[in-house]
Design a protein around this motif. Structure first.
Motif, PDB file in Angstrom:
ATOM      1  N   PHE A 119      -8.129 -56.070-156.732  1.00  7.87           N
ATOM      2  CA  PHE A 119      -9.471 -55.500-156.668  1.00  7.87           C
ATOM      3  C   PHE A 119      -9.331 -53.974-156.636  1.00  7.87           C
ATOM      4  O   PHE A 119      -8.481 -53.443-155.910  1.00  7.87           O
ATOM      5  N   PHE A 120     -10.171 -53.274-157.383  1.00  7.68           N
ATOM      6  CA  PHE A 120     -10.056 -51.825-157.478  1.00  7.68           C
ATOM      7  C   PHE A 120     -11.306 -51.106-156.987  1.00  7.68           C
ATOM      8  O   PHE A 120     -12.430 -51.570-157.171  1.00  7.68           O
ATOM      9  N   GLY A 121     -11.051 -49.958-156.378  1.00  9.81           N
ATOM     10  CA  GLY A 121     -12.090 -48.976-156.115  1.00  9.81           C
ATOM     11  C   GLY A 121     -11.615 -47.663-156.706  1.00  9.81           C
ATOM     12  O   GLY A 121     -10.411 -47.403-156.773  1.00  9.81           O
ATOM     13  N   VAL A 122     -12.538 -46.821-157.163  1.00 12.93           N
ATOM     14  CA  VAL A 122     -12.183 -45.519-157.730  1.00 12.93           C
ATOM     15  C   VAL A 122     -13.080 -44.447-157.122  1.00 12.93           C
ATOM     16  O   VAL A 122     -14.310 -44.581-157.117  1.00 12.93           O
ATOM     17  N   LEU A 123     -12.449 -43.418-156.568  1.00 11.38           N
ATOM     18  CA  LEU A 123     -13.172 -42.258-156.053  1.00 11.38           C
ATOM     19  C   LEU A 123     -12.483 -40.996-156.548  1.00 11.38           C
ATOM     20  O   LEU A 123     -11.289 -41.020-156.859  1.00 11.38           O
ATOM     21  N   PHE A 124     -13.226 -39.913-156.598  1.00  8.06           N
ATOM     22  CA  PHE A 124     -12.621 -38.633-156.949  1.00  8.06           C
ATOM     23  C   PHE A 124     -12.084 -37.996-155.674  1.00  8.06           C
ATOM     24  O   PHE A 124     -12.839 -37.723-154.728  1.00  8.06           O
ATOM     25  N   HIS A 125     -10.789 -37.785-155.652  1.00  5.57           N
ATOM     26  CA  HIS A 125     -10.092 -37.297-154.464  1.00  5.57           C
ATOM     27  C   HIS A 125     -10.728 -36.035-153.904  1.00  5.57           C
ATOM     28  O   HIS A 125     -10.826 -35.854-152.696  1.00  5.57           O
ATOM     29  N   ASP A 162      -7.618 -37.326-158.771  1.00  4.33           N
ATOM     30  CA  ASP A 162      -7.650 -35.876-158.543  1.00  4.33           C
ATOM     31  C   ASP A 162      -7.945 -35.196-159.881  1.00  4.33           C
ATOM     32  O   ASP A 162      -7.076 -35.053-160.729  1.00  4.33           O
ATOM     33  N   VAL A 163      -9.200 -34.807-160.063  1.00  2.00           N
ATOM     34  CA  VAL A 163      -9.656 -34.197-161.314  1.00  2.00           C
ATOM     35  C   VAL A 163      -9.895 -32.713-161.072  1.00  2.00           C
ATOM     36  O   VAL A 163     -10.578 -32.343-160.111  1.00  2.00           O
ATOM     37  N   GLN A 174     -13.803 -27.922-147.866  1.00  2.00           N
ATOM     38  CA  GLN A 174     -14.657 -28.918-147.229  1.00  2.00           C
ATOM     39  C   GLN A 174     -14.298 -30.323-147.693  1.00  2.00           C
ATOM     40  O   GLN A 174     -14.170 -31.252-146.886  1.00  2.00           O
ATOM     41  N   HIS A 175     -14.104 -30.495-148.996  1.00  2.00           N
ATOM     42  CA  HIS A 175     -13.811 -31.821-149.519  1.00  2.00           C
ATOM     43  C   HIS A 175     -12.413 -32.294-149.140  1.00  2.00           C
ATOM     44  O   HIS A 175     -12.175 -33.497-149.010  1.00  2.00           O
ATOM     45  N   LEU A 176     -11.487 -31.378-148.952  1.00  2.00           N
ATOM     46  CA  LEU A 176     -10.161 -31.771-148.479  1.00  2.00           C
ATOM     47  C   LEU A 176     -10.252 -32.383-147.084  1.00  2.00           C
ATOM     48  O   LEU A 176      -9.613 -33.392-146.788  1.00  2.00           O
ATOM     49  N   TYR A 177     -11.054 -31.769-146.223  1.00  2.00           N
ATOM     50  CA  TYR A 177     -11.253 -32.318-144.881  1.00  2.00           C
ATOM     51  C   TYR A 177     -11.950 -33.678-144.942  1.00  2.00           C
ATOM     52  O   TYR A 177     -11.599 -34.604-144.212  1.00  2.00           O
ATOM     53  N   LEU A 178     -12.944 -33.803-145.822  1.00  2.00           N
ATOM     54  CA  LEU A 178     -13.676 -35.056-145.942  1.00  2.00           C
ATOM     55  C   LEU A 178     -12.777 -36.170-146.474  1.00  2.00           C
ATOM     56  O   LEU A 178     -12.883 -37.325-146.069  1.00  2.00           O
ATOM     57  N   THR A 179     -11.877 -35.822-147.388  1.00  2.00           N
ATOM     58  CA  THR A 179     -10.936 -36.808-147.916  1.00  2.00           C
ATOM     59  C   THR A 179     -10.014 -37.303-146.818  1.00  2.00           C
ATOM     60  O   THR A 179      -9.774 -38.512-146.671  1.00  2.00           O
ATOM     61  N   LYS A 180      -9.498 -36.374-146.028  1.00  2.00           N
ATOM     62  CA  LYS A 180      -8.616 -36.771-144.932  1.00  2.00           C
ATOM     63  C   LYS A 180      -9.376 -37.641-143.927  1.00  2.00           C
ATOM     64  O   LYS A 180      -8.858 -38.661-143.463  1.00  2.00           O
ATOM     65  N   ARG A 181     -10.593 -37.265-143.620  1.00  2.00           N
ATOM     66  CA  ARG A 181     -11.408 -38.034-142.678  1.00  2.00           C
ATOM     67  C   ARG A 181     -11.668 -39.438-143.215  1.00  2.00           C
ATOM     68  O   ARG A 181     -11.586 -40.425-142.477  1.00  2.00           O
ATOM     69  N   LYS A 192      -2.123 -52.488-142.109  1.00  2.00           N
ATOM     70  CA  LYS A 192      -1.949 -53.934-142.302  1.00  2.00           C
ATOM     71  C   LYS A 192      -1.867 -54.312-143.780  1.00  2.00           C
ATOM     72  O   LYS A 192      -1.884 -55.492-144.124  1.00  2.00           O
ATOM     73  N   ASN A 193      -1.798 -53.300-144.638  1.00  2.00           N
ATOM     74  CA  ASN A 193      -1.700 -53.522-146.086  1.00  2.00           C
ATOM     75  C   ASN A 193      -2.917 -54.237-146.659  1.00  2.00           C
ATOM     76  O   ASN A 193      -2.825 -54.887-147.704  1.00  2.00           O
ATOM     77  N   LEU A 194      -4.058 -54.134-145.978  1.00  2.00           N
ATOM     78  CA  LEU A 194      -5.285 -54.677-146.547  1.00  2.00           C
ATOM     79  C   LEU A 194      -5.818 -53.742-147.629  1.00  2.00           C
ATOM     80  O   LEU A 194      -6.518 -54.182-148.542  1.00  2.00           O
ATOM     81  N   MET A 195      -5.502 -52.476-147.518  1.00  2.00           N
ATOM     82  CA  MET A 195      -5.911 -51.491-148.511  1.00  2.00           C
ATOM     83  C   MET A 195      -4.709 -50.641-148.902  1.00  2.00           C
ATOM     84  O   MET A 195      -3.945 -50.207-148.043  1.00  2.00           O
ATOM     85  N   ILE A 196      -4.556 -50.444-150.195  1.00  2.00           N
ATOM     86  CA  ILE A 196      -3.518 -49.557-150.715  1.00  2.00           C
ATOM     87  C   ILE A 196      -4.224 -48.389-151.397  1.00  2.00           C
ATOM     88  O   ILE A 196      -5.047 -48.596-152.286  1.00  2.00           O
ATOM     89  N   ILE A 197      -3.935 -47.183-150.947  1.00  2.00           N
ATOM     90  CA  ILE A 197      -4.565 -46.005-151.547  1.00  2.00           C
ATOM     91  C   ILE A 197      -3.554 -45.284-152.427  1.00  2.00           C
ATOM     92  O   ILE A 197      -2.463 -44.941-151.969  1.00  2.00           O
ATOM     93  N   GLU A 198      -3.927 -45.093-153.672  1.00  2.00           N
ATOM     94  CA  GLU A 198      -3.058 -44.401-154.607  1.00  2.00           C
ATOM     95  C   GLU A 198      -3.770 -43.175-155.171  1.00  2.00           C
ATOM     96  O   GLU A 198      -4.931 -43.250-155.571  1.00  2.00           O
ATOM     97  N   LYS A 199      -3.052 -42.076-155.192  1.00  2.00           N
ATOM     98  CA  LYS A 199      -3.601 -40.846-155.740  1.00  2.00           C
ATOM     99  C   LYS A 199      -3.070 -40.644-157.156  1.00  2.00           C
ATOM    100  O   LYS A 199      -1.868 -40.687-157.386  1.00  2.00           O
ATOM    101  N   MET A 200      -3.985 -40.448-158.091  1.00  2.00           N
ATOM    102  CA  MET A 200      -3.611 -40.190-159.469  1.00  2.00           C
ATOM    103  C   MET A 200      -4.106 -38.791-159.855  1.00  2.00           C
ATOM    104  O   MET A 200      -5.281 -38.479-159.659  1.00  2.00           O
TER     105      MET A 200
END
Length: 215
Positions: A119-125, A162-163, A174-181, A192-200
């Motif tokens: 299952f995939f989710g996509v967000l702009f880093h 990361d565009v 501001q967005h760097l802080y929001l991403t970390k949060r 628990k490996n329920l979510m895997i986050i990958e940065k492209m």
């Protein structure tokens, strides 16, 4: 993808839990590359656009853009893209067994390959918004319920794309802080490996290619 295998671009709990090295590095990179808007790649780009114009293009064409991003991820991991479904949701008969609050969750992509469901989710880093927390808690909870109730062992992969140059300069910190949060709020799921986050990471040439294909 093997859940026990950590690739270089996978963001794990340990990257955020004990220190702020990640954020410090990002802030340092931001300061060092403050003149990146003036680089040769930007000048020669057929569709440069200002930050707002570029972000509006991504927002208005998100369905097409996220399909391109997910397919690139799959190709980089040697996974066929033929069976990829964009904007996947569970069928009505499966939704009947889900709590009302979890019904209607939509995943940006879904693929079953060699009996492994992804299952995939996509967000702009660099464009995370505080409201995304609630939406992704719902997706993650629905995914976990499906895995548990059907004795599945699927993956929920969130791609942080990361565009370049989709923020005004003052917004970057501001967005760097929001991403970390945002990522920190999902620490238990990452652990628990329920979510895997990958940065492209993408560049202006990638952006221009998207524009030429979509427009």
């Amino acid at each position: 993808m093997n859940k026990n295998e950590k690739k270089n671009n996978v963001i794990m709990l340990s990257d955020f839990q004990r220190n702020d090295d990640y954020l410090d590095d990002e802030l340092s990179n931001f300061q060092k590359n403050d003149d990146s808007l003036d680089n040769k790649e930007k000048i020669t780009a057929p569709f440069a656009g200002d930050s707002m114009e570029r972000f509006e293009f991504l927002r208005e064409n998100f369905t097409e853009v996220k399909e391109i991003i997910i397919k690139r991820y799959l190709k980089e991991n040697n996974i066929p893209t033929k069976k990829l479904i964009i904007d996947f949701s569970f069928k009505d008969n499966k939704e009947l067994f889900a709590p009302a609050l979890l019904r209607g969750a939509i995943f940006d992509g879904y693929l079953c390959h060699n009996r492994q469901e992804i299952f995939f989710g996509v967000l702009f880093h660099n464009r995370i918004h505080p409201s995304y927390d609630k939406a992704y808690y719902k997706k993650l909870a629905r995914f976990h319920l499906y895995n548990k109730s059907n004795r599945k062992n699927g993956n929920f992969i969130l791609i942080l794309a990361d565009v370049p140059n989709i923020n005004f300069k003052y917004e970057d910190l501001q967005h760097l802080y929001l991403t970390k949060r945002f990522i920190k709020s999902f620490e238990p799921a990452i652990e628990k490996n329920l979510m895997i986050i990958e940065k492209m990471k993408f560049n202006n040439n990638d952006f221009n290619e998207w524009y030429s294909v979509i427009k």
